[in-house]
Design an enzyme around this catalytic site. Sequence first.
Site, short mmCIF file in Angstrom:
data_model
loop_
_atom_site.label_atom_id
_atom_site.label_comp_id
_atom_site.label_asym_id
_atom_site.label_seq_id
_atom_site.Cartn_x
_atom_site.Cartn_y
_atom_site.Cartn_z
N HIS A 1 36.94 38.17 30.52
CA HIS A 1 37.67 36.65 31.01
C HIS A 1 36.68 35.99 29.72
O HIS A 1 35.15 35.49 29.94
CB HIS A 1 37.57 36.36 32.21
CG HIS A 1 37.54 34.86 32.19
ND1 HIS A 1 38.97 34.49 32.97
CD2 HIS A 1 37.08 33.36 32.15
CE1 HIS A 1 39.12 33.56 33.50
NE2 HIS A 1 38.62 33.07 33.00
N TYR B 1 43.71 31.17 38.84
CA TYR B 1 42.08 30.67 38.87
C TYR B 1 42.02 29.60 40.50
O TYR B 1 42.80 28.51 40.08
CB TYR B 1 41.83 29.86 37.42
CG TYR B 1 40.67 28.58 38.02
CD1 TYR B 1 39.19 29.40 38.47
CD2 TYR B 1 40.97 27.90 37.08
CE1 TYR B 1 38.02 28.24 38.39
CE2 TYR B 1 39.06 27.87 37.18
CZ TYR B 1 37.89 27.54 37.46
OH TYR B 1 37.01 26.33 37.91
N ASP C 1 32.78 34.97 30.69
CA ASP C 1 33.30 33.21 31.23
C ASP C 1 33.38 32.76 29.46
O ASP C 1 32.99 31.25 29.71
CB ASP C 1 32.94 32.05 31.85
CG ASP C 1 34.33 31.31 32.12
OD1 ASP C 1 35.30 31.39 31.59
OD2 ASP C 1 33.22 29.89 33.07
N HIS D 1 36.96 34.74 39.38
CA HIS D 1 35.20 33.41 39.43
C HIS D 1 34.86 33.96 41.20
O HIS D 1 34.78 33.17 41.45
CB HIS D 1 35.55 32.24 39.19
CG HIS D 1 36.42 31.86 37.05
ND1 HIS D 1 35.38 32.67 36.35
CD2 HIS D 1 36.59 31.07 36.84
CE1 HIS D 1 36.00 32.30 34.78
NE2 HIS D 1 36.60 31.31 35.59
#
Length: 267
Positions: A15, A136, A225, A160
Amino acid sequence: MSLRTNPIPTGWDCHVHVFDPAHPAQAGHYRPVLRDLPEIEHTAAPLGLGHLVLVQPSVYGTDNGLILRALAREPGRHRGIAVVDTAVTDAELDTMHSLGMRGVRFNLVSPVGNGPEAFRALAPRLKARGWHVQWYAKADQLAAIAELHEGSGLTAVLDHLAGLHAGIGADDAAWAALQRLADLGAWVKLSGWYRLQASAPYDTLHAHIQRVAQTMGERLVWGSDWPHTAFPPEALPPYASVWQPVVQVLGESRAAAVREAGALLYA
């Protein structure tokens, strides 16, 4: 003929985002600074990570051109996750696939995201290409995601930590929804700790990480991220700091397996 003299590390950061301030951005979003593929390749390599999953950020809407150009730099090395709407053509999807796209992101946190209607419309075409759907979403939306995936034949990949923030209690209904998704073959990205009501060293999430790992089994990947758009460009968290919670909770051996699992999910 390749000019590479060193082998590509085998690990996966599943990611990351790439940005170019010259690329058209949607109005009302942050203005990205230059964060390109060579920078993240250089940043990830010391951790044994040579493969990246480039996720389309909301700031670029359905214009996936920046990711596609990045993927074309070294065909086959990296993978991508697109954002598309229902007007996307089969030819466009096929071109994306040839360059390394392997899924479509649905964003239920940002107002620009696709919703259930788009999921149902796109599902047959995504399934035909072996793509998955990356979500998400917030923890209280997991049950609705499970409903959508039931019988769809599509794999769900949950960004996440599946939205399971530090304030989620042990008896919250989201855990049952996560189990349902796990039973449907979903994957979870161990990523975005600072998006989950936690701050470094993220120890308030350790119990959640452990429970998610127990629920998902081997269907876990990690993502940094990067470049951490929740932070000012001059104050990014150290890259290794968002990897350490995985090692601390799962131990070296299982963490190493998580680092390699992208090779399966993004084949």
